[in-house]
Design an enzyme around this catalytic site. Sequence first.
Site, PDB file in Angstrom:
ATOM      1  N   HIS B 153       0.792  -1.096   0.029  1.00  0.00           N
ATOM      2  CA  HIS B 153      -0.047   0.156  -0.031  1.00  0.00           C
ATOM      3  C   HIS B 153       0.797   1.357  -0.093  1.00  0.00           C
ATOM      4  O   HIS B 153       2.089   0.975   0.120  1.00  0.00           O
ATOM      5  CB  HIS B 153      -0.801  -0.128   1.226  1.00  0.00           C
ATOM      6  CG  HIS B 153      -0.108   0.147   2.545  1.00  0.00           C
ATOM      7  ND1 HIS B 153       0.241  -0.955   3.271  1.00  0.00           N
ATOM      8  CD2 HIS B 153       0.208   1.312   3.109  1.00  0.00           C
ATOM      9  CE1 HIS B 153       0.904  -0.347   4.341  1.00  0.00           C
ATOM     10  NE2 HIS B 153       0.837   0.813   4.278  1.00  0.00           N
ATOM     11  N   HIS B 199      -5.545  -2.034   4.703  1.00  0.00           N
ATOM     12  CA  HIS B 199      -5.436  -0.858   3.894  1.00  0.00           C
ATOM     13  C   HIS B 199      -4.649  -1.006   2.557  1.00  0.00           C
ATOM     14  O   HIS B 199      -3.700  -2.007   2.461  1.00  0.00           O
ATOM     15  CB  HIS B 199      -4.858   0.355   4.424  1.00  0.00           C
ATOM     16  CG  HIS B 199      -3.596   0.115   5.034  1.00  0.00           C
ATOM     17  ND1 HIS B 199      -2.742  -0.919   5.245  1.00  0.00           N
ATOM     18  CD2 HIS B 199      -2.697   1.092   5.790  1.00  0.00           C
ATOM     19  CE1 HIS B 199      -1.844  -0.991   5.835  1.00  0.00           C
ATOM     20  NE2 HIS B 199      -1.457   0.641   6.221  1.00  0.00           N
ATOM     21  N   HIS B 214       4.625   7.278   2.459  1.00  0.00           N
ATOM     22  CA  HIS B 214       5.618   5.902   2.000  1.00  0.00           C
ATOM     23  C   HIS B 214       4.795   5.064   1.338  1.00  0.00           C
ATOM     24  O   HIS B 214       3.736   5.023   1.208  1.00  0.00           O
ATOM     25  CB  HIS B 214       5.806   5.418   3.519  1.00  0.00           C
ATOM     26  CG  HIS B 214       4.624   4.714   4.252  1.00  0.00           C
ATOM     27  ND1 HIS B 214       4.076   5.220   5.203  1.00  0.00           N
ATOM     28  CD2 HIS B 214       4.035   3.482   3.980  1.00  0.00           C
ATOM     29  CE1 HIS B 214       2.959   4.448   5.650  1.00  0.00           C
ATOM     30  NE2 HIS B 214       3.076   3.358   4.882  1.00  0.00           N
ATOM     31  N   HIS B 246       1.814  -0.272  14.964  1.00  0.00           N
ATOM     32  CA  HIS B 246       0.875   0.550  15.150  1.00  0.00           C
ATOM     33  C   HIS B 246      -0.194   0.620  15.897  1.00  0.00           C
ATOM     34  O   HIS B 246      -0.741  -0.653  16.225  1.00  0.00           O
ATOM     35  CB  HIS B 246       0.494   0.856  13.622  1.00  0.00           C
ATOM     36  CG  HIS B 246       1.333   1.492  12.796  1.00  0.00           C
ATOM     37  ND1 HIS B 246       1.951   2.640  13.103  1.00  0.00           N
ATOM     38  CD2 HIS B 246       1.961   1.057  11.558  1.00  0.00           C
ATOM     39  CE1 HIS B 246       2.784   2.895  11.944  1.00  0.00           C
ATOM     40  NE2 HIS B 246       2.641   2.006  11.076  1.00  0.00           N
ATOM     41  N   TYR B 255      10.087   1.720   9.756  1.00  0.00           N
ATOM     42  CA  TYR B 255      10.237   2.804   8.751  1.00  0.00           C
ATOM     43  C   TYR B 255      11.570   3.192   8.554  1.00  0.00           C
ATOM     44  O   TYR B 255      12.175   3.345   9.435  1.00  0.00           O
ATOM     45  CB  TYR B 255       9.257   3.821   8.979  1.00  0.00           C
ATOM     46  CG  TYR B 255       7.819   3.847   9.013  1.00  0.00           C
ATOM     47  CD1 TYR B 255       7.039   4.005   7.942  1.00  0.00           C
ATOM     48  CD2 TYR B 255       7.082   3.308  10.257  1.00  0.00           C
ATOM     49  CE1 TYR B 255       5.804   3.796   7.624  1.00  0.00           C
ATOM     50  CE2 TYR B 255       5.680   3.058  10.064  1.00  0.00           C
ATOM     51  CZ  TYR B 255       5.048   3.222   8.890  1.00  0.00           C
ATOM     52  OH  TYR B 255       3.894   3.103   8.805  1.00  0.00           O
ATOM     53  N   GLU B 265       8.212   1.450   4.245  1.00  0.00           N
ATOM     54  CA  GLU B 265       7.792   0.762   5.480  1.00  0.00           C
ATOM     55  C   GLU B 265       8.015  -0.783   5.071  1.00  0.00           C
ATOM     56  O   GLU B 265       7.590  -1.119   3.971  1.00  0.00           O
ATOM     57  CB  GLU B 265       6.232   0.884   6.010  1.00  0.00           C
ATOM     58  CG  GLU B 265       5.902  -0.008   6.900  1.00  0.00           C
ATOM     59  CD  GLU B 265       4.282   0.261   7.237  1.00  0.00           C
ATOM     60  OE1 GLU B 265       3.525   0.550   6.433  1.00  0.00           O
ATOM     61  OE2 GLU B 265       3.955  -0.048   8.440  1.00  0.00           O
TER      62      GLU B 265
END
Lengths: 111, 307
Positions: B153, B199, B214, B246, B255, B265
């Site tokens: 993503h 996501h 990112h 997260h 990251y 990431e």
Amino acid sequence: MSDGFEITEQCSGNRFHCEPGQSVLKAMEQQGLKCVPVGCRGGGCGFCKVTVLSGDYECGKMSRVHVPPESRACGEVLACRIYPLSNLTIECRPREVVETARQQTTTKSMR
Amino acid sequence: MRKGVMRPGHVQIRVLDMDAAVKHYTDLLGLIETDRDDQGRVYLKAWTEVDKFSVVLREADEPGCDFMAFKVVDEPSLQQLEKDLVEHGVDIEQVPEGELKDCGRRVRFKAPSGHTFELYADKQYTGKWGITEVNPEAWPRNLEGMKVVRFDHCLMYGPELAATYDLFVNVLGFYLAEQVLDGDGTRIAQFLSLSTKAHDIAFIHHEEMGKFHHASFYLETWEDVLRAADLISMTDTSIDIGPTRHGLTHGKTIYFFDPSGNRNEVFCGGDYNYPDHKPVTWQAEQLGKAIFYHDRVLNERFLTVLT
């Protein structure tokens, strides 16, 4: 320590040693100082913009958005992409000024 | 996938120095170089991906993201989406077949956030890299570095989140998986998905248009994330933050930056969704925990360093 150069950051008064071939930002980080904000360390984000007040240095590649040729000519460069050739005096502008400058830049989309 | 938009397909990233970038994305991340074109662009893929490329690097004098593309199930769906975009008032640009090597025609448009996206239906199917299609082994033995599994993503920073939501959800068929709401109920972050993934594209509110936060690549395990962290140190690569977890998506993550300052990431885990799941909501006053579940404080660099 015969090799290397001394970097002075004027606003904080911090002084630190920089090896030949080492970027000013990396030298600062290695010595635990924080007088210049650290971003991507790759010449891309513009976070570590400084003004070189005196001394000679070489530049690596930096984003044209953050360092257009006219800025580069007057010593406004990114600390992560400058490699000293002599002792340097630099000035790290206050963050608010940097922010204003960032907001004034427009990012070209493509090509 | 309500409208036929299937999955992330590719991302074109601008780099300041191509040789340094290729070394980073191949030797460190473990992407595989699959081609180059006469514009000097370099095509890369992760080993489990079935199409020819998912990352395209273009040398330029400013880093950032040129565009991200989503693959559509078939040509009729692409034609319908084109009509729907035009009806929605979106200006579309036709990018002819072959502009990216071995990729079919692309429909390009700009989201209200200022980011350029593309839809396409065809790309050369080259199969998973390094293993056979029949009786496949578990993984190829000659992968490099972090051995990333797939391009997963992107996170984009820009304004007009509500209009961008409208475009992605109502026209393109994404759904809202997770969000951050401020005290007034305004959405300041939206994580949108086409699949059961947490996501496929995410947006965080930012005044300046079209900024790139990112590109993310998937790893299987937490051990792989720790090994990625080791490789970041071994190669003296610029680290941003992590390994950590997260709150948003609950992914386990690290990251770092490519040599031009584009953030990457690598992550593993994360929540899943089915159509009967409600969006997960975080309150803006809990943003520290939402972003970094362990530190529970915001990190200025993570919020403001963009290309």
